[in-house]
Design a protein around this motif. Structure first.
Motif, PDB file in Angstrom:
ATOM      1  N   ARG A  24     -60.163-117.347 -59.504  1.00 21.37           N
ATOM      2  CA  ARG A  24     -58.961-116.552 -59.236  1.00 21.37           C
ATOM      3  C   ARG A  24     -58.069-117.265 -58.214  1.00 21.37           C
ATOM      4  NH1 ARG A  24     -60.947-111.380 -57.808  1.00 21.37           N
ATOM      5  NH2 ARG A  24     -61.085-111.004 -60.033  1.00 21.37           N
ATOM      6  N   VAL A  25     -58.696-117.814 -57.161  1.00 25.88           N
ATOM      7  CA  VAL A  25     -57.920-118.540 -56.152  1.00 25.88           C
ATOM      8  C   VAL A  25     -57.261-119.770 -56.771  1.00 25.88           C
ATOM      9  CG1 VAL A  25     -58.141-119.956 -54.061  1.00 25.88           C
ATOM     10  CG2 VAL A  25     -59.242-117.726 -54.173  1.00 25.88           C
ATOM     11  N   LEU A  26     -58.044-120.548 -57.512  1.00 23.21           N
ATOM     12  CA  LEU A  26     -57.492-121.772 -58.108  1.00 23.21           C
ATOM     13  C   LEU A  26     -56.400-121.452 -59.125  1.00 23.21           C
ATOM     14  CD1 LEU A  26     -60.751-123.862 -58.592  1.00 23.21           C
ATOM     15  CD2 LEU A  26     -58.914-124.294 -56.948  1.00 23.21           C
ATOM     16  N   ALA A  27     -56.630-120.444 -59.959  1.00 23.02           N
ATOM     17  CA  ALA A  27     -55.655-120.106 -61.000  1.00 23.02           C
ATOM     18  C   ALA A  27     -54.356-119.586 -60.407  1.00 23.02           C
ATOM     19  CB  ALA A  27     -56.255-119.077 -61.956  1.00 23.02           C
ATOM     20  N   ASN A  28     -54.435-118.863 -59.300  1.00 22.34           N
ATOM     21  CA  ASN A  28     -53.217-118.311 -58.690  1.00 22.34           C
ATOM     22  C   ASN A  28     -52.513-119.317 -57.788  1.00 22.34           C
ATOM     23  OD1 ASN A  28     -53.088-115.661 -59.803  1.00 22.34           O
ATOM     24  ND2 ASN A  28     -54.853-115.129 -58.541  1.00 22.34           N
ATOM     25  N   ARG A  33     -51.928-124.691 -67.540  1.00 23.41           N
ATOM     26  CA  ARG A  33     -51.597-124.136 -68.845  1.00 23.41           C
ATOM     27  C   ARG A  33     -52.122-122.719 -68.948  1.00 23.41           C
ATOM     28  NH1 ARG A  33     -53.802-127.640 -73.515  1.00 23.41           N
ATOM     29  NH2 ARG A  33     -55.141-128.342 -71.865  1.00 23.41           N
ATOM     30  N   GLN A  34     -51.385-121.866 -69.570  1.00 23.27           N
ATOM     31  CA  GLN A  34     -51.846-120.510 -69.799  1.00 23.27           C
ATOM     32  C   GLN A  34     -52.832-120.559 -70.976  1.00 23.27           C
ATOM     33  OE1 GLN A  34     -51.290-118.313 -67.793  1.00 23.27           O
ATOM     34  NE2 GLN A  34     -51.718-116.360 -68.735  1.00 23.27           N
ATOM     35  N   PRO A  35     -54.092-120.150 -70.741  1.00 20.61           N
ATOM     36  CA  PRO A  35     -55.060-120.235 -71.829  1.00 20.61           C
ATOM     37  C   PRO A  35     -54.738-119.242 -72.943  1.00 20.61           C
ATOM     38  CG  PRO A  35     -56.015-119.096 -69.956  1.00 20.61           C
ATOM     39  CD  PRO A  35     -54.667-119.582 -69.532  1.00 20.61           C
ATOM     40  N   VAL A  36     -55.044-119.659 -74.166  1.00 21.15           N
ATOM     41  CA  VAL A  36     -54.828-118.803 -75.318  1.00 21.15           C
ATOM     42  C   VAL A  36     -55.855-117.672 -75.285  1.00 21.15           C
ATOM     43  CG1 VAL A  36     -54.824-118.710 -77.840  1.00 21.15           C
ATOM     44  CG2 VAL A  36     -53.906-120.703 -76.654  1.00 21.15           C
ATOM     45  N   ASP A  37     -57.095-118.023 -74.978  1.00 20.85           N
ATOM     46  CA  ASP A  37     -58.172-117.025 -74.958  1.00 20.85           C
ATOM     47  C   ASP A  37     -58.808-117.028 -73.563  1.00 20.85           C
ATOM     48  OD1 ASP A  37     -60.292-115.343 -75.400  1.00 20.85           O
ATOM     49  OD2 ASP A  37     -61.078-116.438 -77.128  1.00 20.85           O
ATOM     50  N   MET A  38     -58.485-116.001 -72.775  1.00 18.71           N
ATOM     51  CA  MET A  38     -58.983-115.920 -71.400  1.00 18.71           C
ATOM     52  C   MET A  38     -60.508-115.827 -71.367  1.00 18.71           C
ATOM     53  SD  MET A  38     -57.988-116.132 -68.408  1.00 18.71           S
ATOM     54  CE  MET A  38     -56.680-115.415 -67.497  1.00 18.71           C
ATOM     55  N   GLU A  39     -61.108-115.118 -72.296  1.00 16.37           N
ATOM     56  CA  GLU A  39     -62.567-114.989 -72.354  1.00 16.37           C
ATOM     57  C   GLU A  39     -63.227-116.348 -72.587  1.00 16.37           C
ATOM     58  OE1 GLU A  39     -64.657-112.225 -72.194  1.00 16.37           O
ATOM     59  OE2 GLU A  39     -62.919-111.091 -71.496  1.00 16.37           O
ATOM     60  N   LEU A  40     -62.651-117.125 -73.466  1.00 19.31           N
ATOM     61  CA  LEU A  40     -63.178-118.450 -73.765  1.00 19.31           C
ATOM     62  C   LEU A  40     -63.066-119.360 -72.542  1.00 19.31           C
ATOM     63  CD1 LEU A  40     -64.410-120.183 -75.968  1.00 19.31           C
ATOM     64  CD2 LEU A  40     -62.112-120.860 -76.623  1.00 19.31           C
ATOM     65  N   MET A  41     -61.957-119.271 -71.824  1.00 23.60           N
ATOM     66  CA  MET A  41     -61.781-120.092 -70.632  1.00 23.60           C
ATOM     67  C   MET A  41     -62.827-119.704 -69.574  1.00 23.60           C
ATOM     68  SD  MET A  41     -58.729-120.424 -67.862  1.00 23.60           S
ATOM     69  CE  MET A  41     -59.309-119.029 -66.949  1.00 23.60           C
ATOM     70  N   LEU A  42     -63.026-118.406 -69.354  1.00 35.09           N
ATOM     71  CA  LEU A  42     -64.012-117.960 -68.370  1.00 35.09           C
ATOM     72  C   LEU A  42     -65.422-118.388 -68.772  1.00 35.09           C
ATOM     73  CD1 LEU A  42     -62.681-114.411 -67.446  1.00 35.09           C
ATOM     74  CD2 LEU A  42     -62.649-116.486 -66.050  1.00 35.09           C
ATOM     75  N   ALA A  43     -65.720-118.334 -70.071  1.00 38.65           N
ATOM     76  CA  ALA A  43     -67.036-118.767 -70.555  1.00 38.65           C
ATOM     77  C   ALA A  43     -67.233-120.260 -70.318  1.00 38.65           C
ATOM     78  CB  ALA A  43     -67.188-118.436 -72.036  1.00 38.65           C
ATOM     79  N   ALA A  44     -66.168-121.051 -70.506  1.00 37.73           N
ATOM     80  CA  ALA A  44     -66.258-122.496 -70.276  1.00 37.73           C
ATOM     81  C   ALA A  44     -66.524-122.782 -68.797  1.00 37.73           C
ATOM     82  CB  ALA A  44     -64.978-123.186 -70.737  1.00 37.73           C
TER      83      ALA A  44
END
Length: 181
Positions: A24-28, A33-44
């Motif tokens: 959250r800190v790094l993303a903000n 790039r805005q990820p297409v699938d937020m769930e997939l990004m979090l899983a990665a």
């Protein structure tokens, strides 16, 4: 950064909440790039951060925000993991050196039970302790007395045990000087 040798807080595993907070800190704070699938990004990121320590994740986040990466964008999962591994490398190496030193300098006697000091105050406990200690001493004496003797090396054992100390010294000196007296 100097390795922290004395504590285990450096190696305490990061919880899911720790990982989410760091992301959250790094993303903000960093553009990306805005990820297409937020769930997939979090899983990665979850896969990339498996087994990462809480301290290592916090330090990597701090150093990324301070510009440790060659770019100013949100790190990819492998970049974040490489940064954590880079930060943890001296600590892992120090822990490995400590374990190796412990293994190398460990005496076999360290793993054997040690005699306890004599109990104080209770006469029955003292009597049991003395009986056990005397039995152990007797067992050690029997073992020492019945040690196997190699007859080839000590053929004259009986004869040597009857010598006086002066004879033993004279024999030793004669062997050292080559038989000259």
């Amino acid at each position: 950064m100097e390795p922290n040798l004395g504590t285990d807080h450096v190696f305490r595993p990061a919880t899911r909440a720790d990982r989410v907070d760091a992301l959250r800190v790094l993303a903000n704070a960093l553009p990306g790039r805005q990820p297409v699938d937020m769930e997939l990004m979090l899983a990665a990121f979850e896969v990339a951060l498996e087994g990462a320590s809480r301290w290592g994740l916090a330090q990597a986040t701090r150093e990324i925000l301070q510009g440790s990466l060659p770019h100013g964008f949100m790190p990819s999962p492998p970049e974040l993991r490489r940064e954590i591994d880079r930060i943890m490398a001296p600590h892992v190496a120090a822990r490995r050196r400590e374990a190796e030193a412990e293994r190398l300098y460990r005496w076999p006697e360290d793993d054997q039970p040690r005699a306890l000091p004599a109990p104080q105050g209770n006469p029955e406990a003292i009597a049991r302790w003395r009986a056990k200690r005397n039995a152990e001493k007797a067992e050690a004496a029997v073992k020492a007395a019945s040690a196997p003797v190699d007859r080839a090396l000590f053929a004259d054992r009986e004869e040597r045990s009857k010598r006086t100390s002066a004879e033993a010294i004279a024999d030793f000196v004669s062997r050292r000087t080559g038989g000259e007296r």
